[in-house]
Design a protein around this motif. Structure first.
Motif, mmCIF file in Angstrom:
data_model
loop_
_atom_site.group_PDB
_atom_site.id
_atom_site.type_symbol
_atom_site.label_atom_id
_atom_site.label_comp_id
_atom_site.label_asym_id
_atom_site.label_seq_id
_atom_site.Cartn_x
_atom_site.Cartn_y
_atom_site.Cartn_z
ATOM 1 N N LEU A 83 1.047 -1.177 -0.047
ATOM 2 C CA LEU A 83 0.053 0.063 0.089
ATOM 3 C C LEU A 83 1.121 1.141 0.047
ATOM 4 O O LEU A 83 0.807 2.552 -0.504
ATOM 5 N N LYS A 84 2.055 1.205 0.697
ATOM 6 C CA LYS A 84 2.641 2.327 0.571
ATOM 7 C C LYS A 84 3.215 2.266 -0.861
ATOM 8 O O LYS A 84 3.366 3.414 -0.779
ATOM 9 N N ARG A 85 3.526 1.825 -1.394
ATOM 10 C CA ARG A 85 4.217 1.893 -2.875
ATOM 11 C C ARG A 85 3.091 2.468 -3.654
ATOM 12 O O ARG A 85 3.659 2.997 -4.338
ATOM 13 N N GLU A 86 1.804 1.701 -3.147
ATOM 14 C CA GLU A 86 1.237 1.864 -4.323
ATOM 15 C C GLU A 86 0.482 3.784 -4.046
ATOM 16 O O GLU A 86 0.014 4.195 -5.026
ATOM 17 N N VAL A 145 -13.905 -3.122 1.868
ATOM 18 C CA VAL A 145 -12.839 -2.766 0.809
ATOM 19 C C VAL A 145 -12.740 -1.406 0.374
ATOM 20 O O VAL A 145 -11.976 -0.516 0.080
ATOM 21 N N SER A 146 -13.858 -1.262 -0.655
ATOM 22 C CA SER A 146 -13.806 0.228 -0.635
ATOM 23 C C SER A 146 -13.592 1.123 -0.322
ATOM 24 O O SER A 146 -13.617 2.299 -1.113
ATOM 25 N N LEU A 152 -7.518 5.658 2.331
ATOM 26 C CA LEU A 152 -6.068 5.573 1.569
ATOM 27 C C LEU A 152 -6.174 6.386 0.687
ATOM 28 O O LEU A 152 -5.075 7.622 0.446
ATOM 29 N N LEU A 153 -6.801 6.335 -0.325
ATOM 30 C CA LEU A 153 -6.313 7.901 -1.585
ATOM 31 C C LEU A 153 -6.649 8.873 -1.383
ATOM 32 O O LEU A 153 -6.174 9.534 -1.858
ATOM 33 N N GLY A 154 -8.088 8.564 -0.806
ATOM 34 C CA GLY A 154 -8.726 9.786 -1.059
ATOM 35 C C GLY A 154 -7.625 11.309 -0.355
ATOM 36 O O GLY A 154 -7.849 12.225 -0.860
ATOM 37 N N VAL A 175 -0.909 8.019 6.484
ATOM 38 C CA VAL A 175 -1.634 7.539 6.161
ATOM 39 C C VAL A 175 -1.497 6.074 6.000
ATOM 40 O O VAL A 175 -2.884 5.451 6.361
ATOM 41 N N VAL A 176 -0.643 5.297 5.152
ATOM 42 C CA VAL A 176 -0.626 3.699 5.742
ATOM 43 C C VAL A 176 -0.385 2.931 6.791
ATOM 44 O O VAL A 176 -1.742 2.128 7.013
ATOM 45 N N ASP A 177 -0.257 3.396 7.421
ATOM 46 C CA ASP A 177 -0.286 2.732 9.215
ATOM 47 C C ASP A 177 -1.381 2.631 9.860
ATOM 48 O O ASP A 177 -1.858 1.692 10.342
#
Length: 187
Positions: A83-86, A145-146, A152-154, A175-177
């Motif tokens: 997720l951090k990579r994305e 999940v959505s 995450l992205l918002g 954010v990921v953590d």
């Protein structure tokens, strides 16, 4: 034998799209003109207007066809790292002048296809990673999940759009953590 019009059209179309992205990166959206794109691509203005009514739709197509969208690396087995990579890749795209310039205009024009074609591929990758983690027990089974992907992205897209603070790797990692702590049964 006469020249193949379809090949010439494809070549011209690609030259126009490449020229548009190069010029928006060099000049910015406000200084970009159809005349400049035509000159750089080696075509007439009428060729561009035959396919696009204005520079907004032209740049949108250029980003969709040539821009940095999506990511195909397989999951590493470490959800946080994936997720951090994305999110870092998303930040990298947002930092590109051509992506930034065009997306800001498209957001301003309320182009919903921006979300569908440019932002949705990354969201689908994040959702797939979260679903896989859910199957493995790393994410609670009751997590939407959505909605988690939007969390995450918002946050990235909001910070980018409003320019409230710089987009950094430290921010994406935080954010990921934070989100993963909320999604897991583990402390």
């Amino acid at each position: 034998m006469p020249p193949d019009a379809a090949r010439r059209s494809d070549r011209s179309r690609r030259a126009i799209l490449v020229a548009a992205l190069e010029l928006v990166e060099a000049l910015g959206y406000s200084k970009l003109t159809i005349e400049a794109v035509a000159a750089r691509a080696g075509v007439g203005k009428q060729t561009i207007y035959r396919w696009w009514p204005s520079k907004g739709p032209l740049l949108f197509d250029a980003l969709v066809e040539l821009g940095p969208v999506g990511h195909d690396s397989p999951p590493s087995g470490d959800l946080a790292a994936d997720l951090k990579r994305e999110l870092r890749l998303a930040v990298g795209e947002l930092a590109e002048r051509r992506f930034d310039q065009v997306c800001r205009v498209l957001v301003h024009e309320s182009r919903t296809d921006l979300v569908t074609l440019l932002l949705m591929p990354r969201r689908m990758v994040v959702e797939d990673r979260l679903r896989s983690a859910q199957r493995l027990g790393d994410v609670r089974p009751d997590v939407d999940v959505s909605a988690a992907a939007e969390l995450l992205l918002g946050s990235l897209y909001q910070r980018w759009l409003l320019r409230t603070a710089p987009l950094t790797e430290d921010f994406t990692d935080a954010v990921v953590d934070l989100v993963l702590r909320a999604l897991s049964d583990r402390p």
